[in-house]
Design a protein around this motif. Structure first.
Motif, PDB file in Angstrom:
ATOM      1  N   ASN A   1       0.755  -1.441   0.018  1.00 28.18           N
ATOM      2  CA  ASN A   1       0.009   0.073  -0.006  1.00 28.18           C
ATOM      3  C   ASN A   1       0.828   1.319   0.268  1.00 28.18           C
ATOM      4  O   ASN A   1       0.370   2.247  -0.786  1.00 28.18           O
ATOM      5  N   LEU A   2       2.007   1.285   0.460  1.00 27.67           N
ATOM      6  CA  LEU A   2       2.938   2.494   0.777  1.00 27.67           C
ATOM      7  C   LEU A   2       4.369   1.649   0.490  1.00 27.67           C
ATOM      8  O   LEU A   2       4.562   1.077   1.573  1.00 27.67           O
ATOM      9  N   TYR A   3       4.930   2.664  -0.267  1.00 25.00           N
ATOM     10  CA  TYR A   3       6.369   2.397  -0.707  1.00 25.00           C
ATOM     11  C   TYR A   3       7.092   3.553  -0.226  1.00 25.00           C
ATOM     12  O   TYR A   3       7.042   4.666  -0.985  1.00 25.00           O
ATOM     13  N   ILE A   4       8.054   3.666   0.710  1.00 20.62           N
ATOM     14  CA  ILE A   4       8.804   4.916   0.836  1.00 20.62           C
ATOM     15  C   ILE A   4      10.152   4.740   0.269  1.00 20.62           C
ATOM     16  O   ILE A   4      10.901   3.766   1.042  1.00 20.62           O
ATOM     17  N   ALA A   5      10.655   5.510  -0.629  1.00 24.72           N
ATOM     18  CA  ALA A   5      12.096   5.159  -1.275  1.00 24.72           C
ATOM     19  C   ALA A   5      13.010   6.217  -0.674  1.00 24.72           C
ATOM     20  O   ALA A   5      12.594   7.582  -0.951  1.00 24.72           O
ATOM     21  N   CYS A   6      14.051   5.889   0.001  1.00 26.21           N
ATOM     22  CA  CYS A   6      15.178   6.571   0.505  1.00 26.21           C
ATOM     23  C   CYS A   6      16.170   6.828  -0.238  1.00 26.21           C
ATOM     24  O   CYS A   6      16.930   5.806  -0.106  1.00 26.21           O
ATOM     25  N   GLY A   7      16.602   7.747  -0.658  1.00 27.09           N
ATOM     26  CA  GLY A   7      17.957   7.661  -1.302  1.00 27.09           C
ATOM     27  C   GLY A   7      18.046   6.618  -2.427  1.00 27.09           C
ATOM     28  O   GLY A   7      19.104   6.076  -2.591  1.00 27.09           O
ATOM     29  N   ILE A   8      17.083   6.643  -3.168  1.00 27.73           N
ATOM     30  CA  ILE A   8      16.885   5.654  -4.254  1.00 27.73           C
ATOM     31  C   ILE A   8      16.506   6.713  -5.559  1.00 27.73           C
ATOM     32  O   ILE A   8      15.656   7.497  -5.611  1.00 27.73           O
ATOM     33  N   SER A   9      17.387   6.374  -6.685  1.00 28.51           N
ATOM     34  CA  SER A   9      17.330   7.394  -7.794  1.00 28.51           C
ATOM     35  C   SER A   9      16.165   7.030  -8.463  1.00 28.51           C
ATOM     36  O   SER A   9      15.416   7.818  -9.318  1.00 28.51           O
ATOM     37  N   GLY A  10      15.912   5.767  -8.603  1.00 28.87           N
ATOM     38  CA  GLY A  10      14.640   5.433  -9.298  1.00 28.87           C
ATOM     39  C   GLY A  10      15.114   4.762 -10.909  1.00 28.87           C
ATOM     40  O   GLY A  10      14.420   5.009 -11.800  1.00 28.87           O
ATOM     41  N   ALA A  11      16.010   3.841 -10.947  1.00 27.49           N
ATOM     42  CA  ALA A  11      16.458   3.356 -12.196  1.00 27.49           C
ATOM     43  C   ALA A  11      15.414   2.388 -12.698  1.00 27.49           C
ATOM     44  O   ALA A  11      14.665   2.042 -11.835  1.00 27.49           O
ATOM     45  N   ILE A  12      15.400   2.092 -13.849  1.00 23.23           N
ATOM     46  CA  ILE A  12      14.347   1.327 -14.667  1.00 23.23           C
ATOM     47  C   ILE A  12      14.120   0.042 -13.782  1.00 23.23           C
ATOM     48  O   ILE A  12      13.058  -0.539 -13.715  1.00 23.23           O
ATOM     49  N   GLN A  13      15.360  -0.669 -13.549  1.00 22.78           N
ATOM     50  CA  GLN A  13      15.057  -1.904 -12.910  1.00 22.78           C
ATOM     51  C   GLN A  13      14.450  -1.998 -11.486  1.00 22.78           C
ATOM     52  O   GLN A  13      13.973  -2.670 -10.961  1.00 22.78           O
ATOM     53  N   HIS A  14      14.838  -0.678 -10.713  1.00 22.36           N
ATOM     54  CA  HIS A  14      14.194  -0.569  -9.492  1.00 22.36           C
ATOM     55  C   HIS A  14      12.737  -0.225  -9.548  1.00 22.36           C
ATOM     56  O   HIS A  14      11.890  -1.141  -8.926  1.00 22.36           O
ATOM     57  N   LEU A  15      12.425   0.577 -10.639  1.00 27.50           N
ATOM     58  CA  LEU A  15      11.075   0.897 -10.802  1.00 27.50           C
ATOM     59  C   LEU A  15      10.203  -0.159 -11.028  1.00 27.50           C
ATOM     60  O   LEU A  15       8.989  -0.310 -10.526  1.00 27.50           O
ATOM     61  N   ALA A  16      10.806  -1.039 -11.926  1.00 26.20           N
ATOM     62  CA  ALA A  16      10.109  -2.412 -12.329  1.00 26.20           C
ATOM     63  C   ALA A  16       9.569  -3.115 -11.258  1.00 26.20           C
ATOM     64  O   ALA A  16       8.554  -3.608 -11.340  1.00 26.20           O
ATOM     65  N   GLY A  17       9.985  -2.964 -10.290  1.00 16.25           N
ATOM     66  CA  GLY A  17       9.959  -3.995  -8.957  1.00 16.25           C
ATOM     67  C   GLY A  17       8.970  -3.445  -7.944  1.00 16.25           C
ATOM     68  O   GLY A  17       8.286  -3.979  -7.158  1.00 16.25           O
ATOM     69  N   MET A  18       8.755  -2.068  -7.939  1.00 15.69           N
ATOM     70  CA  MET A  18       7.750  -1.537  -7.380  1.00 15.69           C
ATOM     71  C   MET A  18       6.808  -0.458  -7.742  1.00 15.69           C
ATOM     72  O   MET A  18       5.961   0.132  -6.921  1.00 15.69           O
ATOM     73  N   SER A  19       6.404  -0.407  -8.909  1.00 13.26           N
ATOM     74  CA  SER A  19       5.681   0.528  -9.741  1.00 13.26           C
ATOM     75  C   SER A  19       4.306   0.152  -9.367  1.00 13.26           C
ATOM     76  O   SER A  19       3.448   1.210  -9.508  1.00 13.26           O
ATOM     77  N   THR A  20       3.895  -0.931  -9.177  1.00  9.42           N
ATOM     78  CA  THR A  20       2.382  -1.106  -8.791  1.00  9.42           C
ATOM     79  C   THR A  20       2.138  -1.022  -7.258  1.00  9.42           C
ATOM     80  O   THR A  20       0.936  -1.293  -6.848  1.00  9.42           O
ATOM     81  N   SER A  21       3.105  -0.497  -6.489  1.00  8.58           N
ATOM     82  CA  SER A  21       2.807  -0.118  -4.976  1.00  8.58           C
ATOM     83  C   SER A  21       1.503   1.175  -5.117  1.00  8.58           C
ATOM     84  O   SER A  21       1.450   1.823  -5.891  1.00  8.58           O
ATOM     85  N   LYS A  22       0.513   1.013  -4.299  1.00  7.47           N
ATOM     86  CA  LYS A  22      -0.366   1.951  -4.357  1.00  7.47           C
ATOM     87  C   LYS A  22      -0.126   3.426  -4.197  1.00  7.47           C
ATOM     88  O   LYS A  22      -0.262   4.077  -4.867  1.00  7.47           O
ATOM     89  N   TYR A  23       0.895   3.635  -2.944  1.00  7.08           N
ATOM     90  CA  TYR A  23       1.351   4.915  -2.895  1.00  7.08           C
ATOM     91  C   TYR A  23       2.945   4.943  -2.603  1.00  7.08           C
ATOM     92  O   TYR A  23       3.443   3.905  -2.310  1.00  7.08           O
ATOM     93  N   ILE A  24       3.496   5.663  -3.545  1.00  2.00           N
ATOM     94  CA  ILE A  24       4.635   5.667  -3.579  1.00  2.00           C
ATOM     95  C   ILE A  24       5.374   7.050  -2.789  1.00  2.00           C
ATOM     96  O   ILE A  24       4.815   8.352  -3.439  1.00  2.00           O
ATOM     97  N   VAL A  25       6.072   7.107  -2.027  1.00  5.63           N
ATOM     98  CA  VAL A  25       6.913   8.335  -1.306  1.00  5.63           C
ATOM     99  C   VAL A  25       8.306   8.286  -1.758  1.00  5.63           C
ATOM    100  O   VAL A  25       9.153   7.219  -1.774  1.00  5.63           O
ATOM    101  N   ALA A  26       8.850   9.342  -2.440  1.00  6.47           N
ATOM    102  CA  ALA A  26      10.383   9.126  -2.574  1.00  6.47           C
ATOM    103  C   ALA A  26      10.856  10.509  -1.848  1.00  6.47           C
ATOM    104  O   ALA A  26      10.425  11.500  -1.964  1.00  6.47           O
TER     105      ALA A  26
END
Ligand SMILES: Cc1cc2nc3c(=O)[nH]c(=O)nc-3n(C[C@H](O)[C@H](O)[C@H](O)COP(=O)(O)OP(=O)(O)OC[C@H]3O[C@@H](n4cnc5c(N)ncnc54)[C@H](O)[C@@H]3O)c2cc1C
Ligand SMILES: Nc1ncnc2c1ncn2[C@@H]1O[C@H](COP(=O)(O)O)[C@@H](O)[C@H]1O
Lengths: 327, 264
Positions: free
Chosen positions: A266-291
């Motif tokens: 439901n909630l994914y809080i990404a801290c100090g993560i740039s958001g490379a395509i391979q990372h995004l692929a793993g968490m883009s279906t999270s309901k809410y994303i905080v960066a």
């Protein structure tokens, strides 16, 4: 003729897992459209008393396979029992969880029954009572909608945390029956020699409702303390980017992404993560994303519902304090 | 020990996936092809087992001619020989079709261990290994992060990753193991390795060579049909949380998560 929708319920140490209720809920929605019934099958040892609970989510019947050789999952025993039950019961559709267990089972089961299998689906629908399944490919960079040919049953696994859970109806209970099967010890070729519990015994990333993840911006393993404090407060599991894992700061099992875990909290809080395509692929279906990232140009902000452009070492502890105030 | 590795070629993980005009496949122009990352762990593990026990590592790939390059890379890492099954009849195969082809290749070979990747990072199925194990009638141990072959090379203990822990599974050989990240750190092909690889045997086989009927593979044999490929729902950039100080930002974010998103 093949009839009804079956789900394979999942238990660990005698407790039903949430995916079992998600599968039952989805099966109920599909079965209502087909005018058919929902049957759950439950494998384990001394688990009969758990079975009626599946009725609250829509199972009409639960077939319980109770045997001490089914207490802990093994491929050979589980595939054998489920295949026997499916052969005698002839369901039209068989759904399993895309958990580690379900993914280990699904291919072998489909091969034994000589049918098609759709892995890790996020959406199901029907077309003339035939199953249509939608599943992410390329780690979510695209979706494939698939149908089955010559498959009784049509087998699919469903990604945990995605299917909607029915409101449990406390007045309902399922009919519980004993499974008829045979297990020949000579078929059981592998054995579980040891079970090693993960440290901290936290909810696994793939099952977590909330995740706090740290990347290279964490600067070192010792700093994950601030993420753990936040995670403890909000019942979250800590994850990591591949950079953090490959630097040896976090174990491999914590990696989120295309070559790590694919998560849908439901909630994914990404801290100090740039958001490379391979990372995004793993968490883009999270309901809410905080960066939380100090670089306003970081690609993660393109996917975040809430972006905080700041130094994580200031914001994360402050966030923990603020959340404490409202809990 | 004879070790077989099933190797799949996939688009580089950096690839931006574009859907082909037919809406049923992805556009493959300008794609850089790589060895499926999990299969690299499989190749590396095979080499390590061979270094300890002796024997031979054979790489098996199913796919078009371009897969030769990936098999050569594995040979350059140290594998001994390669087999490529390349046939127009393969197009449109589902996992079952691919596994049938692999099993047709393997049934004529001597083997103690078969290694596959945990999953292909293209179609993300992760089932070719277990279907293959079923077709061959051998045990499988999937999502493995550690492999220990017994001194007498008759059994294997493998650590497999499960939710919240690790299971240590013991099996007699032959068995099929699927590799997860964390199993090892794959080596790079050395220059002498690359030179040597050019002379290593790489057989090409067709469906007919394997005694398979074309109706068992390709679209005819497939039990799963792709109806449509669609792009993901675009996630739009949301709000940037306001605030003069980190405390203010944290307070605003807390309010948003609590009142707007209602996730805390
Ligand atoms: C085959 C392959 C598979 C891969 N699979 C995965 C995968 O599964 N998962 C994965 O994550 N990656 C994967 N990668 C790696 C991926 O390409 C990136 O390298 C990786 O995700 C980057 O990790 P990162 O965001 O932590 O680090 P970086 O890209 O270095 O980003 C660090 C971020 O932290 C920010 N930052 C630094 N200090 C602070 C601070 N004090 N406060 C706030 N922000 C700060 C920076 O602005 C920067 O944006 C894969 C790569 C390959 C080649
Ligand atoms: N075309 C192929 N050729 C050789 N091996 C394959 C092929 N497809 C799948 N495999 C093997 O099966 C594993 C799982 O693939 P998949 O089930 O497609 O996700 C891969 O990591 C490979 O080891």
């Amino acid at each position: 003729m093949a009839q009804g929708i079956w789900i394979v319920a999942e238990q660990r140490e005698g407790e039903l897992k949430k995916i079992s209720f998600e599968l039952t809920s989805e099966a109920k929605r599909l079965a209502d459209q087909m005018g058919q019934s929902v049957t759950a099958i439950l494998l384990g040892s001394n688990i009969r008393e758990k079975a009626p609970e599946l009725g609250k989510y829509g199972a009409d019947k639960v077939i319980v396979a109770d045997d001490n050789r089914l207490a802990t999952y093994t491929t050979d025993a589980y595939v054998s029992v489920i295949a026997q039950l499916a052969q005698s019961g002839e369901p039209a559709i068989l759904l399993l969880g895309a958990s580690v267990q379900g993914k280990d089972l699904s291919g072998r089961l489909a091969a034994r029954l000589g049918v098609g299998m759709a892995q890790d689906c996020v959406d199901f629908s029907l077309e003339n009572s035939n199953l249509v399944a939608k599943r992410p490919i390329y780690a979510g960079k695209a979706y494939a909608t698939v149908t089955f040919k010559d498959s009784i049953p049509q087998i699919a696994t469903a990604r945990p945390n995605v299917l909607e859970l029915n409101e449990p109806d406390e007045s309902k209970s399922a009919e519980v029956v004993d499974a008829e099967f045979s297990l020949d010890d000579s078929q059981l070729k592998t054995k579980v020699a040891e079970i090693i519990q993960a440290e901290g015994a936290k909810v696994d990333l793939t099952e977590a409702e909330r995740i706090v993840s740290g990347g290279r911006g964490m600067k070192g393993p010792e700093n994950y303390k601030i993420l753990e404090e936040l995670a403890d407060l909000i019942d979250a599991t800590v994850g990591a980017s591949r950079s953090a894992v490959d630097s040896g700061w976090r174990p491999h099992s914590d990696q989120v992404g295309q070559t790590g875990k694919v998560v849908s909290p439901n909630l994914y809080i990404a801290c100090g993560i740039s958001g490379a395509i391979q990372h995004l692929a793993g968490m883009s279906t999270s309901k809410y994303i905080v960066a939380i990232n100090k670089d306003p140009e970081a690609p993660i902000f393109q996917k975040a519902d809430y972006g905080v452009v700041a130094d994580l070492f200031d914001v994360v502890p402050a966030l923990t304090e603020e959340i404490k105030k409202i809990l | 020990m004879n070790i077989l590795v099933c190797l799949k070629q996939v688009p580089d993980t950096e690839t931006q996936i574009k859907i082909a005009p037919d809406g049923m496949s992805i556009a493959t122009e300008n794609i850089k092809w790589i060895i499926n990352p999990y299969d690299e762990y499989a190749v590396e593990e095979a080499l390590r087992i061979k270094e300890k026990f002796g024997g031979e590592v054979t790489i098996i790939g199913v796919g078009p001619k371009r897969v030769t390059e990936s098999i050569r890379t594995a040979l350059a890492m140290g594998a001994d020989k390669g087999i490529l099954v390349d046939d127009p009849a393969i197009t449109g195969s589902d996992s079952l079709g691919i596994a049938r082809i692999l099993s047709a290749v393997i049934k004529d070979l001597d083997y103690d261990i078969i290694l596959c990747g945990k999953q292909g990072v293209d179609d993300d199925y992760g089932i070719v290994g277990s279907i293959l194990a079923e077709l061959l009638g051998i045990p499988q141990i999937s999502v493995v992060i550690k492999v220990e072959v017994s001194e007498d090379a008759s059994t294997v203990k493998a650590h497999r990753e499960v939710e919240g822990g690790t299971l240590v599974i013991e099996s007699a050989l032959p068995a099929l193991i699927t590799a997860q990240k964390g199993l090892n750190e794959p080596r790079y092909a050395s220059l002498p390795g690359i030179m040597k690889a050019k002379k290593k045997p790489l057989d090409a086989k067709t469906i007919a060579d394997l005694g398979l009927d074309a109706s068992q593979v390709g679209e005819n044999g497939a039990k799963i049909k792709i109806k449509q490929i669609t792009p993901p729902e675009e996630r739009k950039a949301g709000k940037i949380v306001e605030g003069e100080t980190p405390q203010e930002m944290a307070a605003n974010l807390t309010r948003l998560l609590h009142e707007e998103a209602k996730v805390i």
